[in-house]
Enzyme design. Structure first.
Site, PDB file in Angstrom:
ATOM      1  N   GLU A  45       0.943  -1.017  -0.065  1.00 33.30           N
ATOM      2  CA  GLU A  45       0.203   0.138   0.311  1.00 33.30           C
ATOM      3  C   GLU A  45       0.681   1.558  -0.056  1.00 33.30           C
ATOM      4  O   GLU A  45       1.152   1.707   0.810  1.00 33.30           O
ATOM      5  CB  GLU A  45      -0.911  -0.334   1.225  1.00 33.30           C
ATOM      6  CG  GLU A  45      -1.896   1.375   1.294  1.00 33.30           C
ATOM      7  CD  GLU A  45      -2.390   1.558   2.906  1.00 33.30           C
ATOM      8  OE1 GLU A  45      -2.772   0.914   3.013  1.00 33.30           O
ATOM      9  OE2 GLU A  45      -2.873   2.915   2.360  1.00 33.30           O
ATOM     10  N   ARG A  49       0.900  10.723  -0.108  1.00 33.28           N
ATOM     11  CA  ARG A  49       0.854  11.287   1.417  1.00 33.28           C
ATOM     12  C   ARG A  49       2.406  11.343   0.090  1.00 33.28           C
ATOM     13  O   ARG A  49       2.816  12.954   1.251  1.00 33.28           O
ATOM     14  CB  ARG A  49       1.023  10.732   1.995  1.00 33.28           C
ATOM     15  CG  ARG A  49      -0.144  10.557   2.706  1.00 33.28           C
ATOM     16  CD  ARG A  49       0.009   9.792   4.190  1.00 33.28           C
ATOM     17  NE  ARG A  49      -1.240   8.544   4.726  1.00 33.28           N
ATOM     18  CZ  ARG A  49      -0.660   8.242   5.909  1.00 33.28           C
ATOM     19  NH1 ARG A  49      -0.027   8.173   6.804  1.00 33.28           N
ATOM     20  NH2 ARG A  49      -1.848   6.796   5.295  1.00 33.28           N
ATOM     21  N   LYS A 132     -10.953  -2.060   6.472  1.00 34.37           N
ATOM     22  CA  LYS A 132      -9.594  -0.580   7.192  1.00 34.37           C
ATOM     23  C   LYS A 132     -10.345  -0.609   8.630  1.00 34.37           C
ATOM     24  O   LYS A 132     -11.307   0.062   8.272  1.00 34.37           O
ATOM     25  CB  LYS A 132      -8.518  -0.279   6.115  1.00 34.37           C
ATOM     26  CG  LYS A 132      -8.317   0.438   7.311  1.00 34.37           C
ATOM     27  CD  LYS A 132      -7.198   1.481   6.063  1.00 34.37           C
ATOM     28  CE  LYS A 132      -6.471   2.090   6.946  1.00 34.37           C
ATOM     29  NZ  LYS A 132      -5.328   3.095   5.995  1.00 34.37           N
TER      30      LYS A 132
HETATM   31  C1  3PG Z   1      -1.808   4.640   7.641  1.00 28.84           C
HETATM   32  O1  3PG Z   1      -1.627   4.898   6.493  1.00 28.84           O
HETATM   33  O2  3PG Z   1      -2.598   3.573   7.330  1.00 28.84           O
HETATM   34  C2  3PG Z   1      -1.847   4.154   8.908  1.00 28.84           C
HETATM   35  O3  3PG Z   1      -1.052   5.633   9.437  1.00 28.84           O
HETATM   36  C3  3PG Z   1      -1.067   3.499   9.517  1.00 28.84           C
HETATM   37  O4  3PG Z   1      -0.337   3.177  10.422  1.00 28.84           O
HETATM   38  P1  3PG Z   1       0.969   2.918  11.480  1.00 28.84           P
HETATM   39  O5  3PG Z   1       1.779   3.924  10.776  1.00 28.84           O
HETATM   40  O6  3PG Z   1       0.343   3.243  12.618  1.00 28.84           O
HETATM   41  O7  3PG Z   1       1.537   1.637  10.944  1.00 28.84           O
END
Ligand code: 3PG
Length: 208
Positions: A45, A49, A132
């Site tokens: 994924e 960003r 999700k």
């Molecule tokens: C995302 O972008 O899906 C989450 O922010 C990932 O979360 P994490 O950085 O706590 O694993």
């Protein structure tokens, strides 16, 4: 499960963990994808960003065995941009009807973010049954998911947000959880490919 979510479930079942990637230099894209696939995590994924995220998706798709999707897709415009570079699935932090309908129209698997019963009901109305759960820990963690999952028997989740290698087994043990997502596998900065491959291998071996 609705037919609509069947392709999403297939992707969720490919590995216990979906690495959530923030790529800030397109030169890192292929080495990161290769290390993840070599370690046994084929589903990637790439979050929209960073300025190079779309280009990173295009690059990563060249890596044999990689199934590359776009994350942080907020609206139909993001979805269209993600599809243009060949994203094979779409992940969103939340769910809007507009985004859900755009994904249905484009026939692309969507893993929509949900954090409460209303989100899930919006998704069910559109025909989605795979979600999700985000942000997983901040939204109340395992206790919250158990409580939310109660009224929604056939619904399954990929909890993401605040999960680590150490806590992933507790999530994966839940009936309602197919896989988890997390950014812990690929730390920020220039990629340490051996380290990424080792982290992927450890994640791959998690039972579910
Ligand atoms: C995302 O972008 O899906 C989450 O922010 C990932 O979360 P994490 O950085 O706590 O694993």
């Amino acid at each position: 499960m609705s037919d609509l979510s069947a392709p999403t479930e297939n992707i969720m079942r490919m590995a216990p963990v979906i690495p959530v990637l923030v790529i800030d230099d397109v030169a890192h894209a292929v080495p990161i994808a290769q290390a993840l696939v070599a370690g046994g995590l084929p589903v990637l994924e790439v979050t929209l960003r960073t300025p190079c995220a779309l280009e990173a998706i295009r690059e990563m798709k060249q890596v044999e065995g990689a199934v590359v999707g776009a994350g942080t897709v907020l609206n139909p415009k993001d979805l269209e941009a993600a599809l243009k570079v060949g994203s094979e699935f779409i992940v969103s932090p939340g769910l809007t009807k507009k985004l859900g309908k755009a994904a249905i129209e484009a026939k692309v698997p969507l893993l929509p973010g949900t954090a409460n019963a209303s989100d899930i009901m919006t998704g069910l109305d559109l025909g989605f049954t795979r979600f999700k759960f985000f942000p997983a820990v901040a939204s109340g963690g395992i206790a919250a998911l158990k409580a939310i999952g109660g009224p929604f028997g056939g619904v399954k989740f990929c909890p993401t947000g605040g999960i680590s290698l150490e806590t992933a087994p507790d999530w994966l043990a839940l009936d309602a959880v197919i896989c988890v997502g997390g950014s812990w596998i690929v730390p920020k900065g220039p990629p340490d490919t051996a380290g990424i491959e080792a982290a992927a291998r450890a994640a791959r071996e998690l039972a579910r």
